[in-house]
Structure formats: structure tokens, C-alpha cells
Scaffold this motif. Structure first.
Motif, PDB file in Angstrom:
ATOM      1  N   ALA A  14       0.821  -1.208   0.000  1.00 29.41           N
ATOM      2  CA  ALA A  14       0.000   0.000   0.000  1.00 29.41           C
ATOM      3  C   ALA A  14       0.858   1.262   0.000  1.00 29.41           C
ATOM      4  CB  ALA A  14      -0.928   0.000   1.204  1.00 29.41           C
ATOM      5  N   SER A  15       0.529   2.173  -0.891  1.00 27.24           N
ATOM      6  CA  SER A  15       1.175   3.487  -0.969  1.00 27.24           C
ATOM      7  C   SER A  15       0.372   4.477  -0.128  1.00 27.24           C
ATOM      8  CB  SER A  15       1.203   3.961  -2.420  1.00 27.24           C
ATOM      9  OG  SER A  15      -0.126   4.171  -2.889  1.00 27.24           O
ATOM     10  N   LEU A 147      -7.179  -6.246   0.794  1.00 24.57           N
ATOM     11  CA  LEU A 147      -6.778  -6.034  -0.587  1.00 24.57           C
ATOM     12  C   LEU A 147      -7.585  -4.861  -1.117  1.00 24.57           C
ATOM     13  CD1 LEU A 147      -5.193  -7.081  -3.103  1.00 24.57           C
ATOM     14  CD2 LEU A 147      -7.271  -8.345  -3.686  1.00 24.57           C
ATOM     15  N   LEU A 148      -6.892  -3.839  -1.566  1.00 25.52           N
ATOM     16  CA  LEU A 148      -7.537  -2.688  -2.183  1.00 25.52           C
ATOM     17  C   LEU A 148      -7.386  -2.812  -3.681  1.00 25.52           C
ATOM     18  CD1 LEU A 148      -8.807   0.181  -2.200  1.00 25.52           C
ATOM     19  CD2 LEU A 148      -6.469   1.067  -2.065  1.00 25.52           C
ATOM     20  N   ASN A 149      -8.518  -2.812  -4.368  1.00 24.33           N
ATOM     21  CA  ASN A 149      -8.496  -2.690  -5.814  1.00 24.33           C
ATOM     22  C   ASN A 149      -8.896  -1.257  -6.089  1.00 24.33           C
ATOM     23  OD1 ASN A 149      -9.176  -2.615  -8.568  1.00 24.33           O
ATOM     24  ND2 ASN A 149      -9.467  -4.834  -8.564  1.00 24.33           N
ATOM     25  N   GLY A 150      -7.913  -0.427  -6.436  1.00 21.44           N
ATOM     26  CA  GLY A 150      -8.143   0.999  -6.616  1.00 21.44           C
ATOM     27  C   GLY A 150      -8.605   1.367  -8.000  1.00 21.44           C
ATOM     28  N   GLY A 151      -8.930   0.392  -8.820  1.00 22.51           N
ATOM     29  CA  GLY A 151      -9.293   0.622 -10.210  1.00 22.51           C
ATOM     30  C   GLY A 151      -8.360  -0.192 -11.088  1.00 22.51           C
ATOM     31  N   PHE A 152      -8.511  -0.071 -12.361  1.00 24.89           N
ATOM     32  CA  PHE A 152      -7.752  -0.891 -13.302  1.00 24.89           C
ATOM     33  C   PHE A 152      -6.247  -0.784 -13.044  1.00 24.89           C
ATOM     34  CE2 PHE A 152      -5.736  -1.753 -17.396  1.00 24.89           C
ATOM     35  CZ  PHE A 152      -6.253  -3.016 -17.630  1.00 24.89           C
ATOM     36  N   PHE A 156      -3.483  -3.290  -4.203  1.00 26.51           N
ATOM     37  CA  PHE A 156      -2.551  -3.122  -3.102  1.00 26.51           C
ATOM     38  C   PHE A 156      -2.854  -4.099  -1.974  1.00 26.51           C
ATOM     39  CE2 PHE A 156      -3.191   0.880  -5.263  1.00 26.51           C
ATOM     40  CZ  PHE A 156      -1.892   1.298  -5.525  1.00 26.51           C
ATOM     41  N   HIS A 157      -1.807  -4.744  -1.441  1.00 29.21           N
ATOM     42  CA  HIS A 157      -1.921  -5.554  -0.225  1.00 29.21           C
ATOM     43  C   HIS A 157      -2.048  -4.618   0.966  1.00 29.21           C
ATOM     44  CE1 HIS A 157      -0.875  -9.397  -2.029  1.00 29.21           C
ATOM     45  NE2 HIS A 157       0.180  -8.848  -2.620  1.00 29.21           N
ATOM     46  N   LEU A 158      -2.866  -5.001   1.936  1.00 31.72           N
ATOM     47  CA  LEU A 158      -3.040  -4.207   3.151  1.00 31.72           C
ATOM     48  C   LEU A 158      -2.767  -5.081   4.368  1.00 31.72           C
ATOM     49  CD1 LEU A 158      -6.321  -2.496   2.044  1.00 31.72           C
ATOM     50  CD2 LEU A 158      -4.073  -1.415   2.168  1.00 31.72           C
ATOM     51  N   ARG A 159      -2.095  -4.506   5.326  1.00 31.47           N
ATOM     52  CA  ARG A 159      -1.830  -5.170   6.592  1.00 31.47           C
ATOM     53  C   ARG A 159      -2.945  -4.795   7.573  1.00 31.47           C
ATOM     54  NH1 ARG A 159       3.321  -2.083   7.874  1.00 31.47           N
ATOM     55  NH2 ARG A 159       1.847  -0.541   7.178  1.00 31.47           N
ATOM     56  N   PRO A 160      -3.137  -5.579   8.621  1.00 30.92           N
ATOM     57  CA  PRO A 160      -4.189  -5.236   9.587  1.00 30.92           C
ATOM     58  C   PRO A 160      -4.055  -3.815  10.126  1.00 30.92           C
ATOM     59  CG  PRO A 160      -3.378  -7.441  10.014  1.00 30.92           C
ATOM     60  CD  PRO A 160      -2.491  -6.855   8.943  1.00 30.92           C
TER      61      PRO A 160
END
Length: 163
Positions: A14-15, A147-152, A156-160
């Protein structure tokens, strides 16, 4: 052993921009909750009221009449999906957030419950009519991963702790 070259993981850590989008999605007042039926082992899904409480974390309020109440008690592993489809464009290009979580019920006599109740009602004032009924319970949804799918092409992987 395969002769195929290994591909890099297209899902990135994740950014800062991704985490900003995560916070926006976590501010939605609802989510889809996936759970497993304790009798059949088959999946179920429910739309729930949802809130990121500043002290308790991810939280929902569930009626004992809802099928996911017993499912979460018996099998606390669950998943949430947050997101809205915009008015235009391909729905698959709109941001969405998937969270794997473990559910835990807040006891009626838990010292944290009055604060949870107060903050829930600030966000959901219409819940006043049912929040104190004996079959309703707060459920904490402790993140395991996300898991964030921010669009096409923006995943991004996300931690707790990102959630």
C-alpha cells in the motif's frame, strides 16, 4: 519444476495514496459481509451497517434474527467488501476494498459498550429504536488482511494496521 518464468506480484504494498483511498472506503456506512453457514458450510452474504470506531476498530451491530449472527458466533472467520459503483463507466474499474476478518461479540456488560453505543448512535441516529433490544449485539471485526483494488491495474496488499 516449470520452465515458465515467474511473474512479479501485480499487487503492490500500500502506498500513501492507496491508504487515503482505504480511509475513504472505510468511512462508508455499510459493507457486504461474507460468512459461512454453520449448518451447511455454504457461503452467505449480507449487507450490514458498518463503522470504523476510533476505539474498537471495525464494528457492526447485528440482530440475533439475522442469519449471520449465529454464523459469526460459530465460525468467526468472515470477509467484508466496501465500495460504491459510480454512475458511469465499467463497475470493475471503481475502487473496492476487501477485508478478511475475525468476528468477536461485545458482551452486554462489557465496560466499552456504552461508548460504542454512544458513538454508533452519533453516526446512525435511527438505530435508537433497536440498539437496546436484547437480541442486538455489537460485533468487532478484527482485520487479518486486506486487498484494495483501486481501479484498473491498481491493486494493493493491506496489513491489519492499515485498516
Amino acid at each position: 519444476m516449470s520452465d515458465r518464468p515467474t511473474r512479479p506480484d501485480p499487487v503492490q504494498p500500500a502506498s500513501d495514496d492507496a491508504l487515503t483511498l482505504v480511509r475513504q472506503l472505510l468511512s462508508l456506512g455499510h459493507a457486504a459481509l461474507a460468512w459461512e453457514d454453520p449448518d451447511t458450510g455454504t457461503p452467505g452474504i449480507s449487507r450490514i451497517a458498518f463503522h470504523r470506531d476510533p476505539e474498537a476498530g471495525l464494528l457492526t451491530l447485528v440482530s440475533g434474527l439475522a442469519p449471520h449472527f449465529r454464523a459469526l458466533r460459530d465460525r468467526p472467520d468472515c470477509a467484508l467488501m466496501l465500495g460504491e459503483v459510480g454512475e458511469k463507466g465499467d463497475p470493475m474499474t471503481h475502487p473496492r476494498l476487501m477485508i478478511r476478518a475475525r468476528a468477536s461479540f461485545v458482551a452486554q456488560n462489557d465496560p466499552a459498550r456504552p461508548g460504542l453505543r454512544s458513538r454508533w448512535l452519533e453516526r446512525n441516529p435511527k438505530a435508537t429504536i433497536y440498539i437496546d433490544l436484547p437480541d442486538f449485539a455489537f460485533v468487532r471485526l478484527t482485520p487479518v488482511s486486506g486487498l484494495l483494488n483501486g481501479g484498473f491495474a491498481r491493486a494493493f496488499h493491506l496489513r491489519p494496521e492499515d485498516l
